[in-house]
Design an enzyme around this catalytic site. Structure first.
Site, PDB file in Angstrom:
ATOM      1  N   ASP A  57       0.814  -1.210   0.000  1.00 37.41           N
ATOM      2  CA  ASP A  57       0.000   0.000   0.000  1.00 37.41           C
ATOM      3  C   ASP A  57       0.853   1.269   0.000  1.00 37.41           C
ATOM      4  O   ASP A  57       0.471   2.279  -0.590  1.00 37.41           O
ATOM      5  CB  ASP A  57      -0.937  -0.005   1.213  1.00 37.41           C
ATOM      6  CG  ASP A  57      -2.089  -0.998   1.044  1.00 37.41           C
ATOM      7  OD1 ASP A  57      -2.425  -1.325  -0.110  1.00 37.41           O
ATOM      8  OD2 ASP A  57      -2.637  -1.446   2.068  1.00 37.41           O
ATOM      9  N   GLY A  58       2.019   1.231   0.660  1.00 39.21           N
ATOM     10  CA  GLY A  58       2.877   2.406   0.664  1.00 39.21           C
ATOM     11  C   GLY A  58       3.357   2.769  -0.724  1.00 39.21           C
ATOM     12  O   GLY A  58       3.370   3.941  -1.120  1.00 39.21           O
ATOM     13  N   ASN A 131      -5.751   8.431   1.506  1.00 45.40           N
ATOM     14  CA  ASN A 131      -6.110   7.710   2.723  1.00 45.40           C
ATOM     15  C   ASN A 131      -6.478   8.642   3.868  1.00 45.40           C
ATOM     16  O   ASN A 131      -7.614   8.671   4.310  1.00 45.40           O
ATOM     17  CB  ASN A 131      -4.965   6.799   3.166  1.00 45.40           C
ATOM     18  CG  ASN A 131      -5.069   5.404   2.581  1.00 45.40           C
ATOM     19  OD1 ASN A 131      -6.011   5.087   1.870  1.00 45.40           O
ATOM     20  ND2 ASN A 131      -4.093   4.574   2.876  1.00 45.40           N
ATOM     21  N   THR A 172      -9.828   1.862   6.165  1.00 43.16           N
ATOM     22  CA  THR A 172      -9.256   0.547   6.439  1.00 43.16           C
ATOM     23  C   THR A 172      -7.747   0.622   6.666  1.00 43.16           C
ATOM     24  O   THR A 172      -7.080  -0.418   6.713  1.00 43.16           O
ATOM     25  CB  THR A 172      -9.529  -0.416   5.262  1.00 43.16           C
ATOM     26  OG1 THR A 172      -9.086   0.190   4.038  1.00 43.16           O
ATOM     27  CG2 THR A 172     -11.016  -0.724   5.162  1.00 43.16           C
ATOM     28  N   ALA A 173      -7.221   1.825   6.831  1.00 45.99           N
ATOM     29  CA  ALA A 173      -5.783   2.002   7.022  1.00 45.99           C
ATOM     30  C   ALA A 173      -5.503   2.455   8.457  1.00 45.99           C
ATOM     31  O   ALA A 173      -5.904   1.801   9.420  1.00 45.99           O
ATOM     32  CB  ALA A 173      -5.241   2.990   5.983  1.00 45.99           C
ATOM     33  N   ALA A 175      -6.778   4.831  10.206  1.00 51.01           N
ATOM     34  CA  ALA A 175      -8.005   5.083  10.972  1.00 51.01           C
ATOM     35  C   ALA A 175      -8.585   3.798  11.546  1.00 51.01           C
ATOM     36  O   ALA A 175      -9.120   3.774  12.659  1.00 51.01           O
ATOM     37  CB  ALA A 175      -9.031   5.788  10.088  1.00 51.01           C
ATOM     38  N   PHE A 176      -8.484   2.703  10.789  1.00 49.74           N
ATOM     39  CA  PHE A 176      -8.963   1.404  11.272  1.00 49.74           C
ATOM     40  C   PHE A 176      -8.167   0.960  12.498  1.00 49.74           C
ATOM     41  O   PHE A 176      -8.725   0.482  13.491  1.00 49.74           O
ATOM     42  CB  PHE A 176      -8.835   0.382  10.145  1.00 49.74           C
ATOM     43  CG  PHE A 176      -9.241  -1.013  10.516  1.00 49.74           C
ATOM     44  CD1 PHE A 176     -10.575  -1.375  10.547  1.00 49.74           C
ATOM     45  CD2 PHE A 176      -8.284  -1.970  10.821  1.00 49.74           C
ATOM     46  CE1 PHE A 176     -10.945  -2.673  10.879  1.00 49.74           C
ATOM     47  CE2 PHE A 176      -8.645  -3.263  11.155  1.00 49.74           C
ATOM     48  CZ  PHE A 176      -9.978  -3.610  11.184  1.00 49.74           C
ATOM     49  N   SER A 177      -6.835   1.133  12.437  1.00 46.74           N
ATOM     50  CA  SER A 177      -5.984   0.754  13.566  1.00 46.74           C
ATOM     51  C   SER A 177      -6.283   1.581  14.804  1.00 46.74           C
ATOM     52  O   SER A 177      -6.097   1.112  15.936  1.00 46.74           O
ATOM     53  CB  SER A 177      -4.511   0.915  13.184  1.00 46.74           C
ATOM     54  OG  SER A 177      -4.174   0.087  12.091  1.00 46.74           O
TER      55      SER A 177
END
Length: 292
Positions: A57-58, A131, A172-173, A175-177
């Site tokens: 993803d990066g 993101n 899902t990035a 913010a999800f964590s």
């Protein structure tokens, strides 16, 4: 076609994939393109009608900067770890290239956010993210003291370690964590998620796409804070700055090779447990299955 790959080409893909390093996958991609009479172009050469990315993803977020500027779709082959934004795995390289050359793909428009930081002296800097924009502190011994508002109306103020201002894609990035909700990509919304906040009302907020999220940074400790757009582009945030986040005017375009629903991608990428979900096999459920 523009081909980009992750910078650390000697890093192997996870053991669950059989194809080795990103460099080897890149060579397979170039051979497949040449077999179809397609010559890859280098960054800066221009003339690309699609960006093919090899990495996680990066790397895909890095490639989004180029694809967004060129206004062309982007497709990722995951040689990283989760690879939530990627469309395929290395085992499928040749088929991916064949489908792309034949035009067998659709384009998924993903909304972005525009970030504005106004410092106390009136200077304004701008950024954007696919993101999230992550407000972070530099002084590890102190909290950030912030006040949050929506559309010019105060909502809450609290101390925290940071704050995430995200898109549905970014839900899902980071913010999800941080405990934020998962938002389906077709939902047009802006997401605000506090990080380690010290207050009673510090739940994530989801607002409409025409809203403006505003953050007034009251105290940052001994050093200024900073805001990172997709973890790549940094804007300094001195004390008493104002951050405004709105929907971006330009989307990022992701090429999709199949019509699998987002829920399928969510379950597969996060290895979510789905035991107990009755599969629709066409068979008549029995009473043992819990049917009524």
């Amino acid at each position: 076609m523009l081909v980009l790959q992750r910078e650390h080409n000697d890093q192997p893909v996870p053991a669950s994939r059989r194809t080795g390093s990103t460099a080897l996958v890149g060579e397979r991609v170039r051979r497949a393109l040449r077999s179809h009479g397609v010559q890859p172009v280098a960054p800066g050469d221009g003339g690309a009608d699609l960006v093919l990315v090899l990495g996680g993803d990066g790397t895909i977020l890095r490639a989004c900067e180029i694809a967004r500027d060129l206004d062309v779709p982007l497709v990722g082959i995951n040689t990283g770890h989760v690879g939530f934004l990627a469309e395929a795995d290395p085992d499928d390289v040749e088929q991916v290239v064949t489908d792309l050359v034949a035009g067998r793909y659709t384009v998924d428009e993903r909304m972005t956010i525009e970030v504005e930081v106004e410092t106390p002296d009136g200077k304004v800097t701008h950024g954007w993210a696919l993101n999230e924009a992550a407000l972070e502190k530099r002084d590890r011994a102190r909290m950030l003291e912030i006040a949050v508002g929506v559309d010019g109306q105060a909502v809450s103020s609290f101390g925290c370690d940071g704050l995430l201002l995200a898109t549905p894609t970014g839900s899902t990035a980071y913010a999800f964590s941080a405990g934020g909700p998962v938002i389906w990509p077709e939902v047009e919304a802006l997401l605000l998620v506090p990080i380690a906040a010290h207050a009673l009302f510090t739940r994530p907020l989801v607002v409409g796409p025409r809203s403006c999220l505003e953050v007034r940074v009251r105290e940052t400790g001994l050093q200024q804070a900073e805001i990172w757009c997709d973890g790549r582009r940094m804007l300094p945030v001195p004390p008493h700055s104002v951050i405004r986040v709105r929907r971006g005017e330009r989307n990022v375009r992701l090429a999709r090779l199949n019509d699998a629903p987002f829920s399928e991608r969510l379950v597969r990428k996060f290895s979510l447990p789905v035991a107990g979900w009755r599969e629709t096999t066409g068979a008549v459920p029995s009473h043992e299955d819990g049917a009524s």
